[in-house]
Design a protein around this motif. Structure first.
Motif, PDB file in Angstrom:
ATOM      1  N   ASP A   1       7.976  -4.582  -1.073  1.00 16.38           N
ATOM      2  CA  ASP A   1       7.474  -5.372   0.057  1.00 16.38           C
ATOM      3  C   ASP A   1       7.519  -4.584   1.358  1.00 16.38           C
ATOM      4  O   ASP A   1       7.165  -5.125   2.420  1.00 16.38           O
ATOM      5  CB  ASP A   1       8.289  -6.659   0.200  1.00 16.38           C
ATOM      6  N   SER A   2       7.951  -3.351   1.299  1.00 13.63           N
ATOM      7  CA  SER A   2       7.849  -2.476   2.471  1.00 13.63           C
ATOM      8  C   SER A   2       6.371  -2.133   2.651  1.00 13.63           C
ATOM      9  O   SER A   2       5.851  -1.221   1.995  1.00 13.63           O
ATOM     10  CB  SER A   2       8.676  -1.199   2.276  1.00 13.63           C
ATOM     11  N   ALA A   3       5.713  -2.867   3.495  1.00 14.07           N
ATOM     12  CA  ALA A   3       4.258  -2.734   3.635  1.00 14.07           C
ATOM     13  C   ALA A   3       3.808  -3.453   4.900  1.00 14.07           C
ATOM     14  O   ALA A   3       4.612  -4.050   5.620  1.00 14.07           O
ATOM     15  CB  ALA A   3       3.558  -3.328   2.414  1.00 14.07           C
TER      16      ALA A   3
ATOM     17  N   ASP B   1      13.169 -13.485  -2.074  1.00 16.16           N
ATOM     18  CA  ASP B   1      13.677 -12.443  -2.959  1.00 16.16           C
ATOM     19  C   ASP B   1      12.967 -11.121  -2.672  1.00 16.16           C
ATOM     20  O   ASP B   1      12.341 -10.509  -3.539  1.00 16.16           O
ATOM     21  CB  ASP B   1      13.490 -12.837  -4.426  1.00 16.16           C
ATOM     22  N   VAL B   2      13.072 -10.675  -1.432  1.00 11.57           N
ATOM     23  CA  VAL B   2      12.385  -9.462  -0.976  1.00 11.57           C
ATOM     24  C   VAL B   2      12.743  -8.266  -1.851  1.00 11.57           C
ATOM     25  O   VAL B   2      13.915  -8.036  -2.160  1.00 11.57           O
ATOM     26  CB  VAL B   2      12.747  -9.178   0.496  1.00 11.57           C
ATOM     27  N   GLN B   3      11.709  -7.524  -2.250  1.00 14.20           N
ATOM     28  CA  GLN B   3      11.884  -6.333  -3.071  1.00 14.20           C
ATOM     29  C   GLN B   3      11.461  -5.090  -2.294  1.00 14.20           C
ATOM     30  O   GLN B   3      10.805  -5.188  -1.255  1.00 14.20           O
ATOM     31  CB  GLN B   3      11.068  -6.462  -4.358  1.00 14.20           C
TER      32      GLN B   3
ATOM     33  N   CYS C   1      -3.016 -10.308   2.539  1.00 10.05           N
ATOM     34  CA  CYS C   1      -3.106  -9.098   1.725  1.00 10.05           C
ATOM     35  C   CYS C   1      -2.045  -8.095   2.166  1.00 10.05           C
ATOM     36  O   CYS C   1      -1.533  -8.162   3.281  1.00 10.05           O
ATOM     37  CB  CYS C   1      -4.488  -8.466   1.835  1.00 10.05           C
ATOM     38  N   LYS C   2      -1.749  -7.173   1.286  1.00  9.77           N
ATOM     39  CA  LYS C   2      -0.745  -6.149   1.559  1.00  9.77           C
ATOM     40  C   LYS C   2      -1.403  -4.780   1.592  1.00  9.77           C
ATOM     41  O   LYS C   2      -2.101  -4.385   0.649  1.00  9.77           O
ATOM     42  CB  LYS C   2       0.352  -6.206   0.485  1.00  9.77           C
TER      43      LYS C   2
ATOM     44  N   ARG D   1       9.887  -3.745   6.911  1.00 10.22           N
ATOM     45  CA  ARG D   1      10.738  -2.659   6.434  1.00 10.22           C
ATOM     46  C   ARG D   1      11.863  -3.275   5.625  1.00 10.22           C
ATOM     47  O   ARG D   1      12.564  -4.164   6.097  1.00 10.22           O
ATOM     48  CB  ARG D   1      11.306  -1.845   7.595  1.00 10.22           C
ATOM     49  N   VAL D   2      12.044  -2.820   4.403  1.00  9.77           N
ATOM     50  CA  VAL D   2      13.053  -3.390   3.513  1.00  9.77           C
ATOM     51  C   VAL D   2      14.295  -2.512   3.514  1.00  9.77           C
ATOM     52  O   VAL D   2      14.211  -1.303   3.276  1.00  9.77           O
ATOM     53  CB  VAL D   2      12.503  -3.550   2.075  1.00  9.77           C
TER      54      VAL D   2
END
Length: 273
Positions: free
Chosen positions: A114-116, A109-111, A68-69, A140-141
């Motif tokens: 996705d900073s979580a 394909d990190v977006q 989970c995020k 951290r993106v």
């Protein structure tokens, strides 16, 4: 000690053993990923084998694993980025683990979203076997705007025949980056973060750049590479040999002429005046 007290003691010991043996370990509690790249979140878990219901030891079996995020419990109807029991998971999230010990998650394909903080939860066929490590892994993106080229050689002027490796990296990482390489504006077929140039020739001289494959706005500053011919390198093999032979012939002719001149001078000196 009374029989009831013994049963209570054994139940407590089984409960304690189960709690101690039940773990979820994140080798990395925080990591950085470049937008558009791939990041892997290593994870291992140890499920609880059994629990005591007061009279007997009941075996446990893991029946569900999920990620989970930004949720500390990750239970019930909490949205999951991955759920082994669901077919609606985002394909960008790939579960590389199993139902036994490995809970590694890969994000492709990190977006920016996705900073979580991502957390893993295991669920057994009885609530006694449910467990989650609330620490999680914080991602951290980075937008990858600062792409640079790093060379395996400190010298940008290399000799013919040498080997050099160029690395396309960001301020965040260079692992698992999919990039596009260019030389003087022309595209290479290589997509990995490193470009190996071996047996260098003069044709390898030029300006090299790289950019994230899915974000050409991240184009790096040019890296100028110059391959020097080296000593005697301007002469092809055959003309070079001819040149050496000519030098030898000229030296021999000069030597013969010099000896004849000296002989003539000696003869004149010996004649009566």
């Amino acid at each position: 000690m009374a029989v009831w007290d013994k049963n209570l003691l054994w139940s407590f010991m089984f409960l304690l053993a189960g709690a101690v043996g039940q773990t979820v370990i994140y080798p990395l509690t925080s990591t950085c990923a470049v937008r558009g790249s791939t990041v892997t979140l290593p994870c291992t878990f140890t499920p609880r084998k059994s629990f005591s219901d007061g009279w007997r030891e009941v075996p446990l079996k893991i029946v569900r694993v999920r990620w989970c995020k930004n949720h500390e419990i990750c239970q019930g109807s909490t949205p999951s980025v991955f759920d082994i029991n669901s077919t609606n998971s985002d394909p960008r999230y790939q579960y590389l683990g199993d139902m036994k010990t490995n809970c590694t998650l890969q994000i492709r394909d990190v977006q920016q979203g996705d900073s979580a903080t991502f957390r893993f939860r295991m669920e057994a066929d009885h609530p006694e076997g449910h467990f989650i490590n609330r620490t999680g892994v914080t991602v951290r993106v980075d937008d990858g705007s600062k792409i640079i080229i790093i060379s395996s050689s400190d010298d940008k002027k290399l000799s013919r025949g040498e080997t050099v490796t160029l690395l396309c990296a960001s301020v965040c990482t260079f692992h698992q980056l999919e990039v596009t390489w260019f030389k003087d504006g022309h595209t290479f077929s290589d997509t990995g973060p490193s470009l190996r140039l071996h047996s260098l020739t003069a044709e390898d001289s030029g300006n090299y750049t790289c950019a994230l494959k899915k974000n050409m706005k991240t184009l790096s500053e040019p890296y100028s590479l110059q391959v020097e011919a080296g000593a005697g390198g301007n002469l092809p093999p055959i003309p070079g040999v001819v040149f050496v032979v000519l030098l030898a012939v000229i030296a021999l002719v000069l030597f013969i002429i010099e000896r004849r001149l000296r002989a003539a001078e000696d003869q004149r000196a010996a004649e009566p005046s």
